[in-house]
Design a protein around this motif. Structure first.
Motif, short mmCIF file in Angstrom:
data_model
loop_
_atom_site.label_atom_id
_atom_site.label_comp_id
_atom_site.label_asym_id
_atom_site.label_seq_id
_atom_site.Cartn_x
_atom_site.Cartn_y
_atom_site.Cartn_z
N ASN A 1 -4.49 -8.67 4.64
CA ASN A 1 -4.52 -7.40 3.92
C ASN A 1 -3.13 -7.20 3.33
OD1 ASN A 1 -7.14 -6.71 5.28
ND2 ASN A 1 -5.81 -6.70 7.06
N ARG B 1 -0.65 -5.20 0.33
CA ARG B 1 -0.38 -4.21 -0.72
C ARG B 1 0.75 -4.78 -1.56
NH1 ARG B 1 3.42 -1.68 -1.48
NH2 ARG B 1 3.94 0.29 -2.35
N VAL C 1 -4.31 -3.62 -3.86
CA VAL C 1 -4.53 -4.03 -2.48
C VAL C 1 -5.38 -5.29 -2.54
CG1 VAL C 1 -5.44 -3.40 -0.22
CG2 VAL C 1 -4.41 -1.64 -1.68
N ARG D 1 -14.28 -6.76 6.67
CA ARG D 1 -13.34 -6.02 7.50
C ARG D 1 -14.15 -4.96 8.24
NH1 ARG D 1 -10.95 -9.59 5.40
NH2 ARG D 1 -8.82 -9.65 4.61
N VAL E 1 -10.17 -0.88 9.91
CA VAL E 1 -9.18 -1.52 9.03
C VAL E 1 -9.25 -0.90 7.64
CG1 VAL E 1 -8.54 -3.66 7.85
CG2 VAL E 1 -9.00 -3.67 10.31
N VAL E 2 -10.44 -0.76 7.09
CA VAL E 2 -10.58 -0.24 5.72
C VAL E 2 -10.10 1.20 5.64
CG1 VAL E 2 -12.24 0.36 3.92
CG2 VAL E 2 -12.38 -1.86 5.08
N THR F 1 2.14 -6.10 4.35
CA THR F 1 0.91 -6.60 4.95
C THR F 1 0.52 -5.71 6.12
OG1 THR F 1 2.08 -8.06 6.47
CG2 THR F 1 1.42 -9.01 4.35
N TYR F 2 -0.73 -5.82 6.51
CA TYR F 2 -1.24 -5.06 7.65
C TYR F 2 -2.10 -5.99 8.49
CZ TYR F 2 -3.81 -1.64 10.41
OH TYR F 2 -4.36 -0.95 11.45
N LEU G 1 -6.23 1.37 6.07
CA LEU G 1 -5.52 0.92 4.87
C LEU G 1 -5.59 1.97 3.76
CD1 LEU G 1 -6.42 -2.86 4.69
CD2 LEU G 1 -4.25 -1.82 5.36
N PHE H 1 -7.28 -8.51 -0.50
CA PHE H 1 -7.89 -8.95 0.75
C PHE H 1 -8.11 -10.45 0.66
CE2 PHE H 1 -8.92 -4.51 0.31
CZ PHE H 1 -8.67 -4.02 1.59
N LEU I 1 -10.11 1.34 -3.42
CA LEU I 1 -10.14 1.25 -1.96
C LEU I 1 -10.36 2.62 -1.33
CD1 LEU I 1 -9.98 -0.41 0.59
CD2 LEU I 1 -7.48 -0.17 0.51
#
Length: 181
Positions: A44, A46, A5, A164, A168-169, A38-39, A172, A7, A83
């Motif tokens: 962000n 992956r 992942v 973030r 969000v964290v 993406t997010y 994800l 950032f 993460l």
């Protein structure tokens, strides 16, 4: 191939650092990565990569992102397990009186003396928690919106960082770090 992942730091801020999600996906593929997702549009990503070293993945992505955008895009890479651990820490640290919970994700683990100096700042000890490559900024009741980082985390720790929020964290981690993610 391992999953990571990533950032991206300081994109989509103002008119000159635009990096749309579609371009992120294209550039990530150009770096030799696959299974790219993406997010939201804050950087962000992956991905899977044949590279086995976090530093090599970061360097490869940074090179491809600079080629795509024309500007440097500092990139911080974590394994899904890393993460998930950061998100678990965030869940543990959350409390009902928090107005905001921001996380600074760090490219490298900071030196202990720099962490100690940060935590010694007036008011920081109750509101700043450093765990490995993550810094949690906890803002309780009475929080006045303004600076996301009144303690200057990145400068104080001397490492590249991106921030973030809690949502969000943790989102994800649930989306990309679970066995089905």
């Amino acid at each position: 191939m391992p999953t990571y992942v990533a950032f991206l730091r300081a994109i989509n801020l103002g008119p000159t650092r635009k990096f749309p999600k579609a371009d992120i996906v294209t550039a990530t593929g150009a770096a030799g990565c696959s299974d790219v997702e993406t997010y939201i549009n804050t950087g962000n990503v992956r991905l899977t990569s044949g590279l086995r070293s976090r530093a090599k993945v970061e360097a490869s992505l940074e090179k491809a992102y600079a080629a795509q955008t024309g500007f440097a895009v500092p990139t911080l890479v974590f394994t899904p397990a890393e993460l998930a651990e950061i998100a678990a820490d965030a869940e543990e640290l959350t409390r009902p009186d928090l107005e905001r919970h921001y996380l600074y994700l760090l490219k490298d683990e900071p030196a202990k003396d720099r962490v100690d100096a940060l935590l010694a700042k007036e008011g920081a000890a109750d509101q700043v928690v450093v765990r490995g490559r993550a810094v949690h900024l906890l803002f309780g009741s009475g929080y006045q919106p303004g600076s996301v980082d009144p303690w200057g985390v990145e400068k104080a720790l001397g490492v590249v960082a991106t921030n973030r929020n809690f949502n969000v964290v943790t989102t994800l981690a649930k989306k990309w770090c679970s066995p089905s993610g």
